[in-house]
Design a protein around this motif. Sequence first.
Motif, PDB file in Angstrom:
ATOM      1  N   ARG A  62      51.280  39.674  32.065  1.00 39.71           N
ATOM      2  CA  ARG A  62      51.383  40.650  30.978  1.00 39.71           C
ATOM      3  C   ARG A  62      50.031  40.962  30.357  1.00 39.71           C
ATOM      4  NH1 ARG A  62      56.720  38.877  27.530  1.00 39.71           N
ATOM      5  NH2 ARG A  62      58.184  38.928  29.280  1.00 39.71           N
ATOM      6  N   VAL A  63      49.223  39.924  30.172  1.00 46.02           N
ATOM      7  CA  VAL A  63      47.926  40.140  29.525  1.00 46.02           C
ATOM      8  C   VAL A  63      46.902  40.706  30.508  1.00 46.02           C
ATOM      9  CG1 VAL A  63      46.835  37.871  29.839  1.00 46.02           C
ATOM     10  CG2 VAL A  63      46.418  39.150  27.754  1.00 46.02           C
ATOM     11  N   GLY A  64      47.169  40.541  31.802  1.00 50.79           N
ATOM     12  CA  GLY A  64      46.273  41.103  32.809  1.00 50.79           C
ATOM     13  C   GLY A  64      45.073  40.239  33.128  1.00 50.79           C
ATOM     14  N   LEU A  65      45.176  38.957  32.851  1.00 53.17           N
ATOM     15  CA  LEU A  65      44.091  38.029  33.165  1.00 53.17           C
ATOM     16  C   LEU A  65      44.636  36.884  34.008  1.00 53.17           C
ATOM     17  CD1 LEU A  65      42.362  37.661  29.671  1.00 53.17           C
ATOM     18  CD2 LEU A  65      41.415  38.784  31.693  1.00 53.17           C
ATOM     19  N   GLU A  80      33.265  40.189  34.230  1.00 46.20           N
ATOM     20  CA  GLU A  80      31.930  39.787  33.789  1.00 46.20           C
ATOM     21  C   GLU A  80      31.277  38.809  34.762  1.00 46.20           C
ATOM     22  OE1 GLU A  80      33.037  38.209  29.975  1.00 46.20           O
ATOM     23  OE2 GLU A  80      32.703  40.129  28.974  1.00 46.20           O
ATOM     24  N   THR A  81      32.017  38.373  35.770  1.00 41.75           N
ATOM     25  CA  THR A  81      31.441  37.452  36.750  1.00 41.75           C
ATOM     26  C   THR A  81      30.437  38.205  37.603  1.00 41.75           C
ATOM     27  OG1 THR A  81      33.187  37.866  38.350  1.00 41.75           O
ATOM     28  CG2 THR A  81      33.498  35.994  36.870  1.00 41.75           C
ATOM     29  N   PRO A  82      29.373  37.553  37.980  1.00 38.17           N
ATOM     30  CA  PRO A  82      28.378  38.249  38.809  1.00 38.17           C
ATOM     31  C   PRO A  82      28.989  38.669  40.139  1.00 38.17           C
ATOM     32  CG  PRO A  82      27.556  36.111  38.052  1.00 38.17           C
ATOM     33  CD  PRO A  82      28.996  36.190  37.674  1.00 38.17           C
ATOM     34  N   ALA A  92      37.351  40.829  47.993  1.00 43.85           N
ATOM     35  CA  ALA A  92      38.075  39.887  47.119  1.00 43.85           C
ATOM     36  C   ALA A  92      37.569  39.994  45.680  1.00 43.85           C
ATOM     37  CB  ALA A  92      37.926  38.462  47.636  1.00 43.85           C
ATOM     38  N   TRP A  93      36.261  40.148  45.509  1.00 37.37           N
ATOM     39  CA  TRP A  93      35.683  40.276  44.169  1.00 37.37           C
ATOM     40  C   TRP A  93      36.177  41.560  43.506  1.00 37.37           C
ATOM     41  CZ3 TRP A  93      32.008  43.927  42.342  1.00 37.37           C
ATOM     42  CH2 TRP A  93      31.508  43.665  41.060  1.00 37.37           C
ATOM     43  N   VAL A  94      36.150  42.669  44.248  1.00 38.93           N
ATOM     44  CA  VAL A  94      36.593  43.949  43.693  1.00 38.93           C
ATOM     45  C   VAL A  94      38.037  43.849  43.227  1.00 38.93           C
ATOM     46  CG1 VAL A  94      37.227  46.323  44.347  1.00 38.93           C
ATOM     47  CG2 VAL A  94      34.964  45.444  44.888  1.00 38.93           C
ATOM     48  N   ARG A  95      38.871  43.276  44.060  1.00 46.22           N
ATOM     49  CA  ARG A  95      40.295  43.158  43.712  1.00 46.22           C
ATOM     50  C   ARG A  95      40.474  42.335  42.434  1.00 46.22           C
ATOM     51  NH1 ARG A  95      45.112  45.325  45.430  1.00 46.22           N
ATOM     52  NH2 ARG A  95      46.702  44.266  44.222  1.00 46.22           N
ATOM     53  N   ALA A  96      39.801  41.198  42.358  1.00 41.80           N
ATOM     54  CA  ALA A  96      39.947  40.316  41.196  1.00 41.80           C
ATOM     55  C   ALA A  96      39.429  40.965  39.916  1.00 41.80           C
ATOM     56  CB  ALA A  96      39.221  38.996  41.449  1.00 41.80           C
ATOM     57  N   VAL A  97      38.287  41.610  39.990  1.00 45.06           N
ATOM     58  CA  VAL A  97      37.713  42.170  38.767  1.00 45.06           C
ATOM     59  C   VAL A  97      38.426  43.429  38.317  1.00 45.06           C
ATOM     60  CG1 VAL A  97      35.456  41.085  39.118  1.00 45.06           C
ATOM     61  CG2 VAL A  97      35.820  43.432  39.909  1.00 45.06           C
ATOM     62  N   LEU A  98      38.823  44.288  39.259  1.00 44.40           N
ATOM     63  CA  LEU A  98      39.490  45.530  38.860  1.00 44.40           C
ATOM     64  C   LEU A  98      40.915  45.305  38.382  1.00 44.40           C
ATOM     65  CD1 LEU A  98      38.169  48.180  41.400  1.00 44.40           C
ATOM     66  CD2 LEU A  98      37.451  47.788  39.046  1.00 44.40           C
ATOM     67  N   ASP A 108      31.409  50.935  36.613  1.00 46.80           N
ATOM     68  CA  ASP A 108      30.247  50.084  36.867  1.00 46.80           C
ATOM     69  C   ASP A 108      30.546  49.047  37.952  1.00 46.80           C
ATOM     70  OD1 ASP A 108      27.518  49.236  36.294  1.00 46.80           O
ATOM     71  OD2 ASP A 108      28.451  47.428  35.450  1.00 46.80           O
ATOM     72  N   LEU A 109      31.751  48.513  37.967  1.00 50.11           N
ATOM     73  CA  LEU A 109      32.120  47.530  38.989  1.00 50.11           C
ATOM     74  C   LEU A 109      32.146  48.159  40.377  1.00 50.11           C
ATOM     75  CD1 LEU A 109      34.927  45.797  36.943  1.00 50.11           C
ATOM     76  CD2 LEU A 109      32.680  44.843  37.475  1.00 50.11           C
ATOM     77  N   ILE A 110      32.658  49.357  40.472  1.00 52.86           N
ATOM     78  CA  ILE A 110      32.674  50.062  41.759  1.00 52.86           C
ATOM     79  C   ILE A 110      31.248  50.385  42.191  1.00 52.86           C
ATOM     80  CG2 ILE A 110      33.365  52.215  42.893  1.00 52.86           C
ATOM     81  CD1 ILE A 110      35.978  51.989  41.210  1.00 52.86           C
ATOM     82  N   ARG A 111      30.395  50.769  41.250  1.00 50.70           N
ATOM     83  CA  ARG A 111      28.990  51.028  41.568  1.00 50.70           C
ATOM     84  C   ARG A 111      28.318  49.776  42.126  1.00 50.70           C
ATOM     85  NH1 ARG A 111      24.737  49.353  39.631  1.00 50.70           N
ATOM     86  NH2 ARG A 111      25.647  48.624  37.691  1.00 50.70           N
TER      87      ARG A 111
END
Length: 135
Positions: A62-65, A80-82, A92-98, A108-111
């Motif tokens: 529900r909270v999205g985290l 915010e993870t590098p 895997a990083w893109v999926r987790a962060v988006l 910015d993450l996609i960039r």
Amino acid sequence: MTEQQMAFARDGRPVCGVCPSLRLPGGGFDVIERPSRDCPFDPKTGLRFTAAGVPVCVHPDRVGLPTAPYATNGLPLPWETPPPVEAGEVPAWVRAVLDAAPPEACADLIRQATEILLASDPGADVTAVLRAALG
């Protein structure tokens, strides 16, 4: 009020009426998988707390985290993870962060992902990689 001080669940997420994300910024509370006796509800404050007194959200979906001790361990929020150094780790990083990122952070993450992929292989089909990661 700065972005750091704003409540996390300000974008209409279907969180509980007593979720700490309605009062605290991201990183200001921990997220656990489900309600637990280890994090009892305090009717005076309307929040659940760890034994150390850290507010807890018990519904990661529900909270999205993803579940993590963000406040307890001072962990960064997923977006915010590098970014990874290796192109193979980008999907895997893109999926987790988006999955968790607020809308204003997505471009910015996609960039960042695009830069990593093109640095590894200038001919990479970035769109295909991102579609596969998010599909």
